[in-house]
Design a protein around this motif. Sequence first.
Motif, PDB file in Angstrom:
ATOM      1  N   ARG A 170       5.003  16.595 -26.170  1.00 42.64           N
ATOM      2  CA  ARG A 170       5.549  16.761 -24.827  1.00 42.64           C
ATOM      3  C   ARG A 170       5.677  15.415 -24.127  1.00 42.64           C
ATOM      4  O   ARG A 170       4.730  14.633 -24.073  1.00 42.64           O
ATOM      5  CB  ARG A 170       4.666  17.691 -24.012  1.00 42.64           C
ATOM      6  N   GLY A 171       6.854  15.133 -23.621  1.00 44.87           N
ATOM      7  CA  GLY A 171       7.110  13.862 -22.955  1.00 44.87           C
ATOM      8  C   GLY A 171       7.827  12.871 -23.842  1.00 44.87           C
ATOM      9  O   GLY A 171       8.573  12.030 -23.360  1.00 44.87           O
ATOM     10  N   SER A 172       7.604  12.989 -25.149  1.00 49.06           N
ATOM     11  CA  SER A 172       8.275  12.079 -26.078  1.00 49.06           C
ATOM     12  C   SER A 172       9.424  12.775 -26.789  1.00 49.06           C
ATOM     13  O   SER A 172      10.571  12.320 -26.732  1.00 49.06           O
ATOM     14  CB  SER A 172       7.267  11.539 -27.109  1.00 49.06           C
ATOM     15  N   ALA A 173       9.150  13.911 -27.460  1.00 53.17           N
ATOM     16  CA  ALA A 173      10.201  14.637 -28.173  1.00 53.17           C
ATOM     17  C   ALA A 173      10.838  15.716 -27.307  1.00 53.17           C
ATOM     18  O   ALA A 173      12.033  15.977 -27.406  1.00 53.17           O
ATOM     19  CB  ALA A 173       9.638  15.261 -29.447  1.00 53.17           C
ATOM     20  N   VAL A 174      10.040  16.361 -26.479  1.00 49.65           N
ATOM     21  CA  VAL A 174      10.534  17.389 -25.567  1.00 49.65           C
ATOM     22  C   VAL A 174      10.000  17.085 -24.171  1.00 49.65           C
ATOM     23  O   VAL A 174       8.892  16.568 -24.024  1.00 49.65           O
ATOM     24  CB  VAL A 174      10.109  18.809 -26.002  1.00 49.65           C
ATOM     25  N   SER A 175      10.807  17.363 -23.151  1.00 50.87           N
ATOM     26  CA  SER A 175      10.351  17.041 -21.790  1.00 50.87           C
ATOM     27  C   SER A 175      10.943  18.014 -20.794  1.00 50.87           C
ATOM     28  O   SER A 175      11.859  18.785 -21.096  1.00 50.87           O
ATOM     29  CB  SER A 175      10.717  15.610 -21.412  1.00 50.87           C
ATOM     30  N   LEU A 176      10.422  17.942 -19.561  1.00 46.99           N
ATOM     31  CA  LEU A 176      10.771  18.878 -18.491  1.00 46.99           C
ATOM     32  C   LEU A 176      11.323  18.139 -17.287  1.00 46.99           C
ATOM     33  O   LEU A 176      10.781  17.117 -16.865  1.00 46.99           O
ATOM     34  CB  LEU A 176       9.523  19.666 -18.064  1.00 46.99           C
ATOM     35  N   VAL A 177      12.423  18.679 -16.732  1.00 53.10           N
ATOM     36  CA  VAL A 177      12.853  18.313 -15.378  1.00 53.10           C
ATOM     37  C   VAL A 177      12.457  19.487 -14.492  1.00 53.10           C
ATOM     38  O   VAL A 177      13.079  20.542 -14.551  1.00 53.10           O
ATOM     39  CB  VAL A 177      14.366  18.057 -15.282  1.00 53.10           C
ATOM     40  N   PRO A 178      11.399  19.341 -13.675  1.00 50.50           N
ATOM     41  CA  PRO A 178      10.918  20.486 -12.896  1.00 50.50           C
ATOM     42  C   PRO A 178      11.816  20.787 -11.720  1.00 50.50           C
ATOM     43  O   PRO A 178      12.680  19.994 -11.330  1.00 50.50           O
ATOM     44  CB  PRO A 178       9.521  20.042 -12.441  1.00 50.50           C
ATOM     45  N   GLN A 179      11.565  21.959 -11.117  1.00 44.15           N
ATOM     46  CA  GLN A 179      12.444  22.475 -10.060  1.00 44.15           C
ATOM     47  C   GLN A 179      12.268  21.746  -8.741  1.00 44.15           C
ATOM     48  O   GLN A 179      13.250  21.405  -8.082  1.00 44.15           O
ATOM     49  CB  GLN A 179      12.164  23.966  -9.866  1.00 44.15           C
ATOM     50  N   ASP A 180      11.038  21.506  -8.341  1.00 40.54           N
ATOM     51  CA  ASP A 180      10.783  21.046  -6.973  1.00 40.54           C
ATOM     52  C   ASP A 180      10.188  19.652  -6.970  1.00 40.54           C
ATOM     53  O   ASP A 180       8.989  19.486  -7.233  1.00 40.54           O
ATOM     54  CB  ASP A 180       9.827  22.023  -6.274  1.00 40.54           C
ATOM     55  N   PRO A 181      10.972  18.628  -6.676  1.00 32.23           N
ATOM     56  CA  PRO A 181      10.427  17.272  -6.663  1.00 32.23           C
ATOM     57  C   PRO A 181       9.394  17.051  -5.581  1.00 32.23           C
ATOM     58  O   PRO A 181       8.578  16.133  -5.674  1.00 32.23           O
ATOM     59  CB  PRO A 181      11.668  16.393  -6.426  1.00 32.23           C
ATOM     60  N   THR A 182       9.393  17.898  -4.567  1.00 34.46           N
ATOM     61  CA  THR A 182       8.430  17.737  -3.480  1.00 34.46           C
ATOM     62  C   THR A 182       7.004  17.913  -3.985  1.00 34.46           C
ATOM     63  O   THR A 182       6.086  17.216  -3.543  1.00 34.46           O
ATOM     64  CB  THR A 182       8.714  18.752  -2.356  1.00 34.46           C
TER      65      THR A 182
END
Length: 547
Positions: free
Chosen positions: A94-106
């Motif tokens: 996680r973070g290297s091969a697969v990663s997330l753009v989350p919904q709420d930057p706040t």
Amino acid sequence: MTDTPGASPLLSVEGLSVAYRVGRSTRRVLHDVSFELAPGQVLALVGESGSGKTTTGHAVLGLLPENGEVVGGRIRFRDQVLTDLSPRGWRAVRGSAVSLVPQDPTVSLDPVRRVGAQVEDVLLLHTDLDAEARARRVHELFELVGFTDVARRVRQYPHELSGGMRQRVLVAAAVAAEPELVVADEPTSGLDATVQKQVLDLVDDLRRRSGTAVVLVTHDLGVAADRSDLIGVMHEGRLVELGPTAEVIAAPQHAYTRRLLDAVPSRRPVVPRPPRSAAPADRVVEVRDLTRTYGDLTAVDGVSFDVRRGETFAIVGESGSGKSTTARVLTGLTEATSGTVRLLGSDVTHLDRAGFRPLRRAVQIVHQNPFASFDPRFDVRDVVEEPLRSFAPRSLHPGRRRQQRREHEERVVAALEAAALPADFLRRHPRELSGGQRQRVAIARALVLEPEVVVLDEPISALDVSVAAQILDLLRRLQDERGLTYVFISHDLAVVRAISDRVAVMQHGRIVEQGPTERVFSAPGDPYTERLLDAIAGRALTPGAAS
């Protein structure tokens, strides 16, 4: 978008089932979900809240909450079975091969750390770069996601950036280690159309450059139509339809998919309304040269418009354009600095909240986030009755007080029924209701005083497309039945086109264009209006649009 026929799958989800532990019981929320995604492809998972789309995305990344677990099926990433990974194994992937753009930057960014340092954390965890090389890479990433003046931006804190800028920081962090797969969980929810387009363009550009595959979790069918190769439609934890985007939109096979598409504003028939009179006596809102300043900031700058009885007048623009400040002046929540504001013939320009009170019965507001405007101690009856109590006499004979309670009860029930909520909702608490039900309660609260003018500040921006369609239908019906006048504040131009008679476009505190909605949309006279219209997602959803 990428066409990758015959490519071996990068991601394979096979019969995925997920359950949540609730107390001593277990509730299955995902049922036998299967799909494949090739390198460079974009799969959009769409559906209403609670459909299972976010759970699917989080399961792919091993980010289910503590009470959630995969109870069936498996997830393969290349030759690795992700569902077999230990926590230590996940940290390596996680973070290297697969990663997330989350919904709420706040809530996804640490408020007390500079944003550049937060992006650098990914490089520190997943690369062997030294400090100097990491600093260069962070600078490159900020440029890549469209920042200028990067040296200043990397040193800023999240609160110093706009919502769109914070979302760009999250995209930079997600792609810092050049992952092969990105799960984007509602990455543009709540963003203005132009900022939404910038963020989606950024993700699309990064995908084209690196061949990264994307799972795009969204309730926005317009975004899904414009930005994906494949669409998966989720309903009650099941993947009810899956196929190439253009095919699913053109010929949906499942009844639920058809209902979702039918709820899209651009696909709904526009009911023509007779033209409104422009006679002075018919103007319920008159604004002339309105200005509102906060210190050195001019939020509203010389704004003028009229609103006619029984019409829907929309005010559109990006965040910071001044539209919500204008709404606050109209509802007595903010005083004007200069200019003139007349409501129902009364000059309210310099009234404070106490001075505005006599007009409160006639002018009501429905907020963007109704839950935040409800007293958490109140049940639905208390929420809707609150305006009545506010205007009730303070000292009454016991017999008259009992009569007043009965009258209030009748008016509360009538307001709930008008908002299409049954009387048995009276004793429920807002926390027990869905987003759409809460918005109906907010509408009932606004109606209980039988107002003439209702200001609606982004009333459906956080709602699923089908729920939003229900609220729009409700507002239209109430307007026809009661002759209500609406001032409709929104950044969603597709919704504005569907509901409004006339529209004013605001930029930097000024109205740059106003007129009949169809004229403004079909023949915009200002370059800024053109940019807003060009940024509307979902052109492929419009009947007759070229695919």
